[in-house]
Design a protein around this motif. Structure first.
Motif, PDB file in Angstrom:
ATOM      1  N   ASN A  99       0.829  -1.202   0.000  1.00  0.00           N
ATOM      2  CA  ASN A  99       0.000   0.000   0.000  1.00  0.00           C
ATOM      3  C   ASN A  99       0.865   1.254   0.000  1.00  0.00           C
ATOM      4  O   ASN A  99       0.581   2.221  -0.703  1.00  0.00           O
ATOM      5  CB  ASN A  99      -0.894   0.021   1.239  1.00  0.00           C
ATOM      6  N   LEU A 100       1.930   1.223   0.816  1.00  0.00           N
ATOM      7  CA  LEU A 100       2.806   2.395   0.912  1.00  0.00           C
ATOM      8  C   LEU A 100       3.704   2.536  -0.318  1.00  0.00           C
ATOM      9  O   LEU A 100       4.044   3.638  -0.724  1.00  0.00           O
ATOM     10  CB  LEU A 100       3.688   2.306   2.176  1.00  0.00           C
ATOM     11  N   SER A 119       9.063   3.252   3.201  1.00  0.00           N
ATOM     12  CA  SER A 119       7.838   2.735   3.815  1.00  0.00           C
ATOM     13  C   SER A 119       8.120   2.210   5.218  1.00  0.00           C
ATOM     14  O   SER A 119       7.365   2.472   6.158  1.00  0.00           O
ATOM     15  CB  SER A 119       7.250   1.606   2.968  1.00  0.00           C
ATOM     16  N   ARG A 151       0.967   6.136   4.387  1.00  0.00           N
ATOM     17  CA  ARG A 151       0.906   6.029   2.926  1.00  0.00           C
ATOM     18  C   ARG A 151       0.937   7.407   2.279  1.00  0.00           C
ATOM     19  O   ARG A 151       1.606   7.618   1.268  1.00  0.00           O
ATOM     20  CB  ARG A 151      -0.369   5.282   2.517  1.00  0.00           C
TER      21      ARG A 151
END
Lengths: 244, 229
Positions: A99-100, A119, A151
């Protein structure tokens, strides 16, 4: 030059006007809290900043660029403005790290290694490094929201927008998210937060914007707002939410 | 009860039936892949904010969905050579052959159905997901390919398979252009040897086994691609 400048921004859904002639400024390093009753246009107002909500009238300048202009490259502008949503909106099919990494790789063109390093540093910062390999569905609401903040920060944003970041959380998880936000504010991040957390506003906000029925009714420094709100509607609103 | 039956007929016909089955599976697989790719594009067009994309895609889908498949196969087989002749002016122009015309007909026909399935799948992804992708600076294609479609397809797997099974069963319609699939092969052997009951029982059994295996496989696939929670 202001980081974010609204000049008479108006927006309609059909014939219903959701934003009426909104004018305000956010300077670099300022923390602005936007509050008001539900349906008053707060979320719509901050979603205009990164062009998620188009508006029909007025001008909105973000980092020197006019958001409404046809020539503005919206994805490029959005990449510089972090946004945190009420419902987290993590991508459920990707691990926390993925996601990041996603936008770092796809938008900023960082290498996967560089992205992962960034991240991990951010996950460490929001206290979730142990959950790096998990999926969003395995985390609590508060943890998910902290991942969402990380994020947004992974893109090295010049400003952050928060759209009711704690409204969907169980009460015991609100503070873990607010703590991260307070820390960000104290580091000098430019922030525009739609929230009803008046404790947060008292602690870190520079200014408070009060909206009602699509209008910016009050745009005052924190001390003025909590001390002597000028408008009756703001007084009523405050007395309602500060009673308990 | 089976004393009158001659199941040896099946054994003798196995190579021929196998050929038919390979044809059915091949056509199904190719048309499914082509149909899903084209269907995805059509679905994105139908959901587009641009009228120039939305309207043609909608017209195409509605037209194909209101036409019987057998007619589409027929048309392609007979119309393509005529069209080629017309365009190239070569009066000896051949068509593209029954297999290719059938493949194109199936792909175009299935694409219309897949489009509607995929459109629903895309709409099942919450709008907030798209906003989050956009807010990160992803452009339309990045957001679609990285965020929307993976989630949409995950929701759609069972119904995509159902459509695939329908397609597999529909391949028997290729008899109209003189091709022989599994059902066609079984049917021909049955008529030739006068063993209708045995052959049709066997065909039914094979269809059942294959479709059952396919749904079993999809169930496993689905649990594997569902992210843990």
């Amino acid at each position: 030059m202001a980081m974010i400048e609204f000049k008479n921004v108006s927006k309609w859904y059909g014939s219903f006007q959701v934003l009426k002639d909104c004018t305000t400024k956010v300077e670099k390093g300022e923390v602005i809290v936007v509050c008001g009753p539900s349906g008053s246009g707060k979320s719509t107002l901050i979603k205009c900043v990164n062009g998620l909500e188009p508006f029909q009238q007025g001008e909105l300048i973000v980092n020197g660029q006019s958001v409404g202009a046809k020539t503005t490259n919206l994805p490029q502008l959005r990449a510089k403005i972090g946004m945190v949503f009420q419902n987290f909106e993590l991508f459920p099919h990707m691990s926390v790290t993925a996601n990041l990494n996603l936008a770092q790789v796809k938008v900023l063109g960082r290498s996967p290694e560089e992205s992962t390093e960034k991240s991990r540093a951010l996950l460490q910062r929001v206290g979730l490094i142990d959950h790096a390999r998990k999926f969003p569905g395995q985390l609590s609401g508060g943890q998910q929201q902290r991942v969402a903040i990380a994020r947004a920060l992974a893109m090295d944003p010049i400003a952050m927008l928060f759209d009711e970041p704690t409204s969907a959380l169980d009460p015991e998880m609100i503070n873990e998210v607010l703590d991260v936000m307070v820390e960000l504010a104290q580091e000098g991040m430019t922030m525009m937060c739609v929230t009803h957390e008046m404790g947060f506003a008292r602690k870190v906000a520079h200014r408070v914007i009060f909206m009602d029925q699509g209008e910016i009714v009050e745009d005052a420094t924190k001390t003025d707002f909590f001390g002597t709100p000028r408008s009756e509607r703001a007084q009523q609103f405050l007395s309602k939410i500060l009673h308990h | 009860m089976f004393t009158d039956f001659d199941f040896d007929v099946i054994e003798r016909a196995l190579p021929y039936l196998w050929q038919g089955m390979m044809f059915s599976l091949g056509l199904t697989l190719l048309a499914m892949v082509g149909g899903i790719v084209l269907g995805t594009l059509l679905a994105l067009m139908r959901l587009s904010s641009y009228k120039v994309l939305r309207v043609p895609a909608g017209t195409y889908v509605n037209l194909l969905r209101s036409t019987p498949l057998i007619l589409v196969i027929f048309w392609f087989y007979f119309l393509v050579p005529i069209a080629v002749k017309h365009i190239t002016g070569d009066s000896y122009a051949q068509g593209i052959g029954p297999f290719h015309s059938a493949l194109i007909a199936f792909t175009l026909f299935e694409a219309a159905y897949y489009c509607e399935i995929i459109r629903a799948g895309i709409q099942s992804v919450p709008a907030g997901q798209v906003q989050a992708a956009q807010a990160l600076g992803l452009n339309y294609w990045q957001a679609t390919l990285q965020v929307v479609l993976p989630q949409a397809f995950r929701n759609m797997v069972p119904i995509l398979l159902t459509q695939g099974i329908i397609l597999f069963q529909d391949t028997s319609l290729v008899y109209v252009v003189g091709l022989t699939d599994f059902m066609g092969a079984a049917s021909k052997v049955a008529q030739r040897d006068g063993r209708l009951v045995e052959m049709y029982l066997f065909a039914a059994l094979i269809y059942f086994i294959l479709c059952y295996l396919a749904s079993f496989f999809v169930k496993r696939l689905q649990s594997r691609i569902t992210p843990p929670r």
